[in-house]
Design a protein around this motif. Structure first.
Motif, short mmCIF file in Angstrom:
data_model
loop_
_atom_site.label_atom_id
_atom_site.label_comp_id
_atom_site.label_asym_id
_atom_site.label_seq_id
_atom_site.Cartn_x
_atom_site.Cartn_y
_atom_site.Cartn_z
N ALA A 181 0.81 -1.23 0.00
CA ALA A 181 0.00 0.00 0.00
C ALA A 181 0.84 1.28 0.00
O ALA A 181 0.37 2.32 0.42
N ARG A 182 2.07 1.20 -0.51
CA ARG A 182 2.91 2.40 -0.53
C ARG A 182 2.27 3.50 -1.37
O ARG A 182 2.18 4.66 -0.95
N LEU A 183 1.83 3.16 -2.57
CA LEU A 183 1.25 4.18 -3.44
C LEU A 183 -0.11 4.66 -2.94
O LEU A 183 -0.52 5.78 -3.24
N ALA A 184 -0.79 3.83 -2.16
CA ALA A 184 -2.05 4.29 -1.56
C ALA A 184 -1.79 5.43 -0.58
O ALA A 184 -2.56 6.40 -0.51
N VAL A 185 -0.70 5.33 0.18
CA VAL A 185 -0.32 6.43 1.08
C VAL A 185 -0.01 7.69 0.29
O VAL A 185 -0.46 8.79 0.63
N VAL A 186 0.74 7.55 -0.79
CA VAL A 186 1.10 8.71 -1.62
C VAL A 186 -0.14 9.32 -2.26
O VAL A 186 -0.29 10.55 -2.32
N GLN A 187 -1.06 8.47 -2.74
CA GLN A 187 -2.30 8.97 -3.34
C GLN A 187 -3.09 9.79 -2.33
O GLN A 187 -3.62 10.87 -2.64
N MET A 236 2.20 11.69 8.02
CA MET A 236 1.84 10.90 6.84
C MET A 236 2.96 10.94 5.80
O MET A 236 3.26 9.94 5.15
N THR A 237 3.60 12.09 5.66
CA THR A 237 4.70 12.22 4.70
C THR A 237 5.91 11.42 5.18
O THR A 237 6.61 10.79 4.38
N TYR A 238 6.16 11.44 6.49
CA TYR A 238 7.21 10.57 7.05
C TYR A 238 6.92 9.12 6.71
O TYR A 238 7.83 8.37 6.31
N LEU A 239 5.66 8.69 6.86
CA LEU A 239 5.33 7.30 6.57
C LEU A 239 5.59 6.97 5.10
O LEU A 239 6.10 5.88 4.78
N ALA A 240 5.28 7.91 4.20
CA ALA A 240 5.59 7.70 2.78
C ALA A 240 7.10 7.52 2.59
O ALA A 240 7.55 6.67 1.81
N GLY A 241 7.88 8.31 3.32
CA GLY A 241 9.33 8.19 3.24
C GLY A 241 9.82 6.88 3.81
O GLY A 241 10.69 6.22 3.23
N TRP A 242 9.27 6.48 4.94
CA TRP A 242 9.68 5.22 5.58
C TRP A 242 9.35 4.03 4.69
O TRP A 242 10.15 3.10 4.57
N LYS A 243 8.19 4.07 4.04
CA LYS A 243 7.80 2.97 3.17
C LYS A 243 8.72 2.91 1.94
O LYS A 243 9.08 1.82 1.48
N ALA A 244 9.12 4.07 1.43
CA ALA A 244 10.07 4.09 0.31
C ALA A 244 11.43 3.57 0.77
O ALA A 244 12.09 2.80 0.06
N PHE A 245 11.86 3.96 1.96
CA PHE A 245 13.12 3.47 2.52
C PHE A 245 13.09 1.96 2.66
O PHE A 245 14.02 1.25 2.27
N ASP A 246 12.00 1.42 3.21
CA ASP A 246 11.89 -0.01 3.39
C ASP A 246 11.81 -0.75 2.06
O ASP A 246 12.14 -1.93 1.98
N SER A 247 11.40 -0.04 1.01
CA SER A 247 11.35 -0.61 -0.33
C SER A 247 12.67 -0.42 -1.08
O SER A 247 12.74 -0.72 -2.27
N SER A 248 13.69 0.10 -0.38
CA SER A 248 15.02 0.36 -0.96
C SER A 248 14.99 1.40 -2.06
O SER A 248 15.85 1.40 -2.94
#
Length: 450
Positions: free
Chosen positions: A172-178, A208-220
């Motif tokens: 759900a990474r892109l769901a957060v960004v959406q 919420m923006t931090y979470l988008a960053g964290w999810k991108a980090f975890d996705s390398s």
């Protein structure tokens, strides 16, 4: 190419610097050597991604941002010139959040090609007050924003945050960004009945923006993660939420140390403590402090590492969970998480018995189902420490447990942990015991189906 000469590099040194940047992005440029650099200097254009690697390598050497266009390369209409420099402090954060979020949603390659920039880590902490004032003057949209909208964002944060801990950053990474680029960005441009409501909405948006960053980090996706982190910092600053800004600086320190930039990690972790001083709760202070331990360990300072671990444990012992901010409770920072970070710090120092004790402590006290991703990573870290100590049978058992735990987890870090299993086993030579061969095959199958 004048920039290569300004770096005072040999062609071999330039090629090595480019390969190092590429490795951070899981790109194997082992074939890049001095002859390639000679061709570039002679006018041959490298691929678009290699142009970015070269520009970042030169930026790190010279200490300021260099774009591919500065090196004489055409961008071909890419958004990278607007996003690559991270010099967005003169714009209002809602606009910049939209720019990054839309690039992420609409340009599939953007997340894969955005580079991690050391120059961007020099965030202007000393001028944030003036930056925030500009943002406040820019408000005034048509949408009326109040407590119900703030509550909606926080409810969505709780849902996305719990799913992230259980299923990984790729879920759900892109769901957060959406959600960020639609509802949240609209709220930030709205009108507020009070400054308190405005600060609360900007604080929720920062989380919420931090979470988008964290999810991108975890996705390398490290370059993309860094861009969201910078925006989270700006939004937290607009909210005058220094503790939350410290939380994001701590995440940036975590990313830096994982990428091998120990000194930068230490500076970011120290900034998280400095920026949040007097505002952070005991558990938050413990979290920021344990990241300074990671930084000290990465810079081989054993005395300061031990001191920081002890200080973090003392801060955490004074915490009352019900008084901690939601971002501490959602991330599950407790004795369990502190032990995991302490174990990694001691591992980086070479104190393998100490690292093993801390990692075992973390595994024994964690809710493995709620925090499946970090449980997987901690098991893999423990196995790696045991393998380094020559205890292959125990390491294999924990690597198998890690792969059991990661079923259904979409995480670049977990994927890297499985890749590491094969790397470690291959280093032991062809005459592996049967149980290790079975483990290697399982890891290969796991990577193939990921």
């Amino acid at each position: 190419m004048a920039a290569v000469k300004e770096c005072q590099w040999s062609y071999d040194a330039c090629a090595a610097a480019v390969r190092a940047v590429a490795r951070e992005h899981n790109d194997d440029l082992s074939s890049c050597d001095r002859s390639h650099v000679g061709h570039w200097v002679g006018g041959v254009r490298p691929s678009a991604q290699t142009q970015r690697y070269l520009a970042e390598a030169i930026s790190r050497r010279l200490g300021y941002v260099v774009h591919p266009t500065d090196l004489g390369f055409s961008t071909g209409g890419s958004l990278e010139p607007d996003l690559g420099g991270l010099d967005w402090w003169k714009h209002d954060p809602a606009t910049d959040l939209l720019t990054v979020g839309r690039a992420d949603l609409e340009r599939r390659a953007f997340g894969l090609t955005a580079l991690y920039s050391l120059a961007a880590l020099a965030v202007p902490l000393d001028s944030w007050q003036e930056i925030a004032e500009r943002g406040r003057r820019a408000q005034g949209g048509d949408v009326a924003v109040g407590r119900s909208e703030i509550a909606a964002v926080r409810d969505m944060l709780a849902v996305f945050g719990k799913a992230d801990e259980r299923f990984g950053g790729g879920h759900a990474r892109l769901a957060v960004v959406q959600y960020l680029t639609s509802d949240v960005a609209g709220y930030l441009r709205g009108s507020f009945s009070s400054d308190a409501d405005r600060r609360a909405m900007f604080s929720a948006a920062a989380e919420m923006t931090y979470l988008a960053g964290w999810k991108a980090f975890d996705s390398s996706l490290h370059g993309l993660a860094q861009r969201y982190y910078v925006q989270s910092l700006r939004l937290a600053n607009e909210a005058d939420d220094r503790a939350l800004a410290g939380f994001t600086l701590r995440a940036m320190a975590h990313q830096a140390v994982d990428l091998g930039h120990g000194q930068e990690a230490l500076e970011l972790a120290s900034s998280s403590l400095e920026w949040s001083k007097g505002r952070a709760t005991p558990a938050a202070t413990a979290l920021f402090t344990i990241l300074t331990a990671r930084g000290h360990a990465a810079t081989s300072d054993s005395a300061r590492t031990s001191s920081a671990i002890s200080a973090a444990e003392t801060h955490l012992s004074n915490a009352s969970p019900e008084d901690e901010p939601m971002w501490i409770r959602t991330s599950g920072f407790t004795e369990t998480s502190l032990a995991s970070q302490a174990g990694q710090a001691l591992r980086d120092l070479g104190d393998l018995p100490g690292a093993e004790r801390q990692l075992r402590r973390s595994i024994a006290t964690r809710n493995a189902e709620t925090y499946r991703r970090i449980h997987t990573l901690t098991l893999a870290n423990l196995a790696d420490v045991q393998c380094t100590q020559g205890r292959l049978s125990e390491a294999a058992e924990n690597w198998n447990h890690a792969m059991d735990a990661m079923a259904g987890v979409k995480s670049g870090r977990a994927h890297s942990a499985v890749t590491n299993i094969r790397t470690r086993l291959s280093s032991l030579g062809p005459r592996l015991p049967t149980f290790a061969k079975r483990l290697d095959q399982r890891a290969a199958d796991c990577l193939r189906t990921a």
